[in-house]
Design an enzyme around this catalytic site. Structure first.
Site, PDB file in Angstrom:
ATOM      1  N   GLU A 263       0.893  -1.171   0.000  1.00  0.00           N
ATOM      2  CA  GLU A 263       0.000   0.000   0.000  1.00  0.00           C
ATOM      3  C   GLU A 263       0.920   1.206   0.000  1.00  0.00           C
ATOM      4  O   GLU A 263       1.649   1.435   0.959  1.00  0.00           O
ATOM      5  CB  GLU A 263      -0.898   0.001   1.232  1.00  0.00           C
ATOM      6  CG  GLU A 263      -1.844  -1.180   1.298  1.00  0.00           C
ATOM      7  CD  GLU A 263      -2.795  -1.271   0.129  1.00  0.00           C
ATOM      8  OE1 GLU A 263      -3.165  -0.222  -0.428  1.00  0.00           O
ATOM      9  OE2 GLU A 263      -3.147  -2.392  -0.260  1.00  0.00           O
ATOM     10  N   CYS A 300      -1.881   8.561   4.102  1.00  0.00           N
ATOM     11  CA  CYS A 300      -1.874   8.123   2.703  1.00  0.00           C
ATOM     12  C   CYS A 300      -3.169   8.524   2.018  1.00  0.00           C
ATOM     13  O   CYS A 300      -3.243   8.580   0.800  1.00  0.00           O
ATOM     14  CB  CYS A 300      -1.680   6.621   2.638  1.00  0.00           C
ATOM     15  SG  CYS A 300      -2.810   5.779   3.725  1.00  0.00           S
TER      16      CYS A 300
HETATM   17  P1  NAP Z   1       9.069   3.886   3.972  1.00  0.00           P
HETATM   18  O1  NAP Z   1      10.157   4.848   4.147  1.00  0.00           O
HETATM   19  O2  NAP Z   1       8.897   3.274   2.639  1.00  0.00           O
HETATM   20  O3  NAP Z   1       9.332   2.740   5.069  1.00  0.00           O
HETATM   21  C1  NAP Z   1       8.502   1.593   5.208  1.00  0.00           C
HETATM   22  C2  NAP Z   1       9.354   0.394   5.616  1.00  0.00           C
HETATM   23  O4  NAP Z   1      10.087  -0.101   4.498  1.00  0.00           O
HETATM   24  C3  NAP Z   1      10.397   0.664   6.682  1.00  0.00           C
HETATM   25  O5  NAP Z   1      10.518  -0.494   7.483  1.00  0.00           O
HETATM   26  C4  NAP Z   1      11.657   0.889   5.881  1.00  0.00           C
HETATM   27  O6  NAP Z   1      12.847   0.598   6.581  1.00  0.00           O
HETATM   28  C5  NAP Z   1      11.479  -0.122   4.767  1.00  0.00           C
HETATM   29  N1  NAP Z   1      12.162   0.261   3.532  1.00  0.00           N
HETATM   30  C6  NAP Z   1      11.940   1.403   2.823  1.00  0.00           C
HETATM   31  N2  NAP Z   1      12.709   1.396   1.713  1.00  0.00           N
HETATM   32  C7  NAP Z   1      13.407   0.236   1.729  1.00  0.00           C
HETATM   33  C8  NAP Z   1      14.379  -0.348   0.852  1.00  0.00           C
HETATM   34  N3  NAP Z   1      14.764   0.282  -0.261  1.00  0.00           N
HETATM   35  N4  NAP Z   1      14.901  -1.543   1.174  1.00  0.00           N
HETATM   36  C9  NAP Z   1      14.529  -2.165   2.307  1.00  0.00           C
HETATM   37  N5  NAP Z   1      13.621  -1.668   3.184  1.00  0.00           N
HETATM   38  C10 NAP Z   1      13.064  -0.490   2.891  1.00  0.00           C
HETATM   39  O7  NAP Z   1       7.663   4.529   4.308  1.00  0.00           O
HETATM   40  P2  NAP Z   1       7.208   5.361   5.599  1.00  0.00           P
HETATM   41  O8  NAP Z   1       8.045   6.538   5.777  1.00  0.00           O
HETATM   42  O9  NAP Z   1       7.103   4.410   6.711  1.00  0.00           O
HETATM   43  O10 NAP Z   1       5.728   5.847   5.270  1.00  0.00           O
HETATM   44  C11 NAP Z   1       5.442   7.044   4.553  1.00  0.00           C
HETATM   45  C12 NAP Z   1       4.874   6.724   3.210  1.00  0.00           C
HETATM   46  O11 NAP Z   1       3.963   5.635   3.320  1.00  0.00           O
HETATM   47  C13 NAP Z   1       4.074   7.811   2.543  1.00  0.00           C
HETATM   48  O12 NAP Z   1       4.443   7.908   1.201  1.00  0.00           O
HETATM   49  C14 NAP Z   1       2.623   7.365   2.651  1.00  0.00           C
HETATM   50  O13 NAP Z   1       1.753   7.816   1.683  1.00  0.00           O
HETATM   51  C15 NAP Z   1       2.784   5.896   2.606  1.00  0.00           C
HETATM   52  N6  NAP Z   1       1.687   5.261   3.319  1.00  0.00           N
HETATM   53  C16 NAP Z   1       0.808   4.530   2.622  1.00  0.00           C
HETATM   54  C17 NAP Z   1      -0.256   3.963   3.261  1.00  0.00           C
HETATM   55  C18 NAP Z   1      -1.252   3.150   2.500  1.00  0.00           C
HETATM   56  O14 NAP Z   1      -2.070   2.495   3.115  1.00  0.00           O
HETATM   57  N7  NAP Z   1      -1.215   3.152   1.202  1.00  0.00           N
HETATM   58  C19 NAP Z   1      -0.435   4.112   4.636  1.00  0.00           C
HETATM   59  C20 NAP Z   1       0.515   4.845   5.327  1.00  0.00           C
HETATM   60  C21 NAP Z   1       1.583   5.407   4.648  1.00  0.00           C
HETATM   61  P3  NAP Z   1      13.528   1.659   7.594  1.00  0.00           P
HETATM   62  O15 NAP Z   1      12.839   1.435   8.891  1.00  0.00           O
HETATM   63  O16 NAP Z   1      14.947   1.228   7.599  1.00  0.00           O
HETATM   64  O17 NAP Z   1      13.301   3.020   7.029  1.00  0.00           O
END
Ligand code: NAP
Length: 504
Positions: A263, A300
């Site tokens: 998501e 989101c």
């Molecule tokens: P994120 O930075 O993508 O992090 C999510 C998880 O993925 C974390 O555990 C992160 O690790 C890991 N991760 C990210 N990139 C990675 C990579 N290249 N390789 C390995 N692991 C990786 O997202 P966020 O900051 O938590 O959330 C913000 C975003 O989420 C916004 O864009 C928002 O719109 C979206 N969001 C979507 C929804 C939905 O339901 N669609 C809901 C909430 C949020 P680390 O802990 O090491 O950073």
């Protein structure tokens, strides 16, 4: 009493510490050290999950319902401690953490109730037709079976409801799948205390402790190893488009590709139809400002784009929205990285050809204040980058030339979690024209409301075409989300005593 994180991983009920440590960056309150994850620890957790599947995958629905309820109880028992550390790590207010806790435990209990009903198994039976010509038909029974260990990545902006015991974990456990969570670096202590609650509940039910593990991050190779582990059968991810896409690609490149239920981001456009705009534009503008800035815009489902037909009503709408947004003060963002990305997103929008800054603002290292921009429909259609998510309280109003251009803008959209129509009865002809376009773009289409606030319910769809999600046939919120971690199996001519209990 304040919770003091031990900082260890929790693998199959065991606390495992490593010499390598990293420190948390809370919005306020004390900094803590956490053990750094590694591919070896991921492998250990996945091996325990696979071993646990042979018992957990065959539990009765009543046993899993009891586990889900026990997890909810164990979380509630730690309620005040969870709120305290969650508030410190995320910067979100206590009332928000309390509400989110209620949503998390309510979700666990709802899933318990749902699996007891059994409808989710979608049982089908085609009885044998031994006399059918030209060939007899065999007896066939179909049922949904759990797929095996599931990897879960929570999001920074929902430290409870989309994290360690959030929707993905609840859905996987309800289905009968062990879970390995990769902890989010933005709220490691909150993740840890919730993991302790889950482990306690598993022990109280006498289940294999390998049903759940939390491996803290600290390094990107933890998540990469997790999605590539051969024992993992699916991934539930909530987070950014960049992170989600990187992990999705790793899943697809495996020798045995697995589904990645990501998501991701969305701009959640709102379409203000002419009569609604003329009759209620000021009210919609004020409510939009509230929805856009709730939680510093870090949802989101944040409605970042408003599309309307240009004219005096549009000008009034923008003026009212701008005045309402100007009253919103700075809010603390979840992480320094998210605050930085917000400023970069603002710069990208600001630099767009034909974009005018209506409400300017100032943000420091970790705070965000609202911005409002406007652009013509022509300029929007020329610049696809304006349709990309800016995670934070930033609004963009698109002034379309006419109804035809509104439809063109709708057709130009990427996949969305939500699209919203603001309409009055006189707008229904226009709405009827837009709706077929919007339902192809989004998982949820709203009328006269705001998309922030996602009900956990049987009919909720929180998903949508890419990039809103990587798997548009599913939802990550609501009881239908359990379906992601099941697969249909047909039993042909199988003796009744060998059939799964739920088919008997
Ligand atoms: P994120 O930075 O993508 O992090 C999510 C998880 O993925 C974390 O555990 C992160 O690790 C890991 N991760 C990210 N990139 C990675 C990579 N290249 N390789 C390995 N692991 C990786 O997202 P966020 O900051 O938590 O959330 C913000 C975003 O989420 C916004 O864009 C928002 O719109 C979206 N969001 C979507 C929804 C939905 O339901 N669609 C809901 C909430 C949020 P680390 O802990 O090491 O950073």
């Amino acid at each position: 009493m304040t919770y003091q994180p031990h900082g260890d991983h929790l693998i199959a009920g065991q606390r495992i510490g490593t010499e390598a440590r990293w420190t948390s960056s809370p919005a306020h309150g004390p900094v803590h050290a956490f053990s750094t994850g590694s591919p070896a620890l991921v492998a250990q957790a996945c091996a325990a999950a696979e071993a646990a599947f042979w018992s957990f995958g065959y539990t009765a629905r009543a046993e899993r319902a009891a586990l889900l309820n026990a997890i909810a109880d164990a979380i509630e028992a730690r309620g005040a401690q969870i709120t305290e550390i969650g508030t410190q790590e995320s910067g979100l207010p206590a009332a928000r953490l309390e509400g989110e806790r209620g949503r998390t435990t309510g979700q666990l209990r709802l899933f318990a109730e749902h699996i007891l009903k059994g409808d989710y198994l979608d049982r089908r039976h085609d009885p044998a037709q031994p006399d059918r010509q030209p060939a007899p038909r065999p007896d066939m029974r179909m049922i949904q079976r759990p797929i095996g260990p599931v990897a879960v990545f929570g999001a920074s902006n929902f430290p409870l409801a989309f994290s360690v015991a959030g929707g993905d974990t609840a859905a996987a456990l309800a289905a009968g799948c062990p879970v390995v969570v990769k902890g989010h670096s933005a709220h490691p202590g909150t993740g840890e205390i919730v993991a302790e609650a889950i482990a306690e509940a598993i022990a109280s039910q006498g289940m294999d402790p390998g049903v759940f593990s939390l491996v803290q991050g600290g390094k990107r190779d933890v998540g990469e190893a997790l999605v590539q582990d051969p024992r993992i059968r699916a991934v539930g991810f909530t987070g950014s488009l960049g992170g989600g896409r990187a992990l999705f690609d790793l899943c697809a490149a495996r020798p045995d590709p697995i589904p990645f239920f990501g998501e991701l981001g969305s701009v959640n456009p709102m379409f203000l139809l002419p009569h609604a705009l003329a009759n209620r534009g000021a009210t919609i503008a004020q409510n939009w400002a509230g929805s856009l800035t709730m939680g510093a815009g870090q949802f989101c489902t944040n409605p970042g784009i408003a599309v309307l037909i240009d004219g005096a009503d549009a000008t009034d709408f923008i003026a009212t929205a701008s005045a309402a947004l100007a009253k919103v003060g700075p809010q603390v963002m979840l992480t320094d990285g998210i605050a930085d990305a917000y400023r970069q997103g603002r710069d990208r929008v600001r630099a767009g050809t034909g974009v005018t800054e209506v409400l300017t603002s100032a943000c420091d290292l970790r705070t965000a204040t609202p911005y409002l921009f406007e652009v013509s429909g022509d300029a929007w259609l020329e610049n696809h980058a304006l349709g990309e998510e800016v995670f934070g309280p930033l609004g963009l109003v698109v002034r379309a030339r006419d109804a035809e251009q509104v439809a063109q803008i709708a057709r130009s959209l990427q996949g969305q979690l939500t699209c919203t129509l603001h309409l009055d009865p006189e707008d229904s002809g226009f709405a009827r024209r837009l709706l077929p376009i919007l339902e192809r773009k989004a998982g949820r289409v709203l009328a006269n409301g705001f998309p922030t606030g996602v009900e956990v319910a049987d009919s909720m769809v929180h998903g949508g075409p890419y990039p809103a999600s990587t798997n548009f046939g599913h939802t990550s919120v609501g009881t239908l989300s359990i379906r992601r971690f099941l697969r249909p199996v047909c039993y042909q001519n199988m003796p009744t005593d060998l059939l799964p209990v739920d088919l008997g």
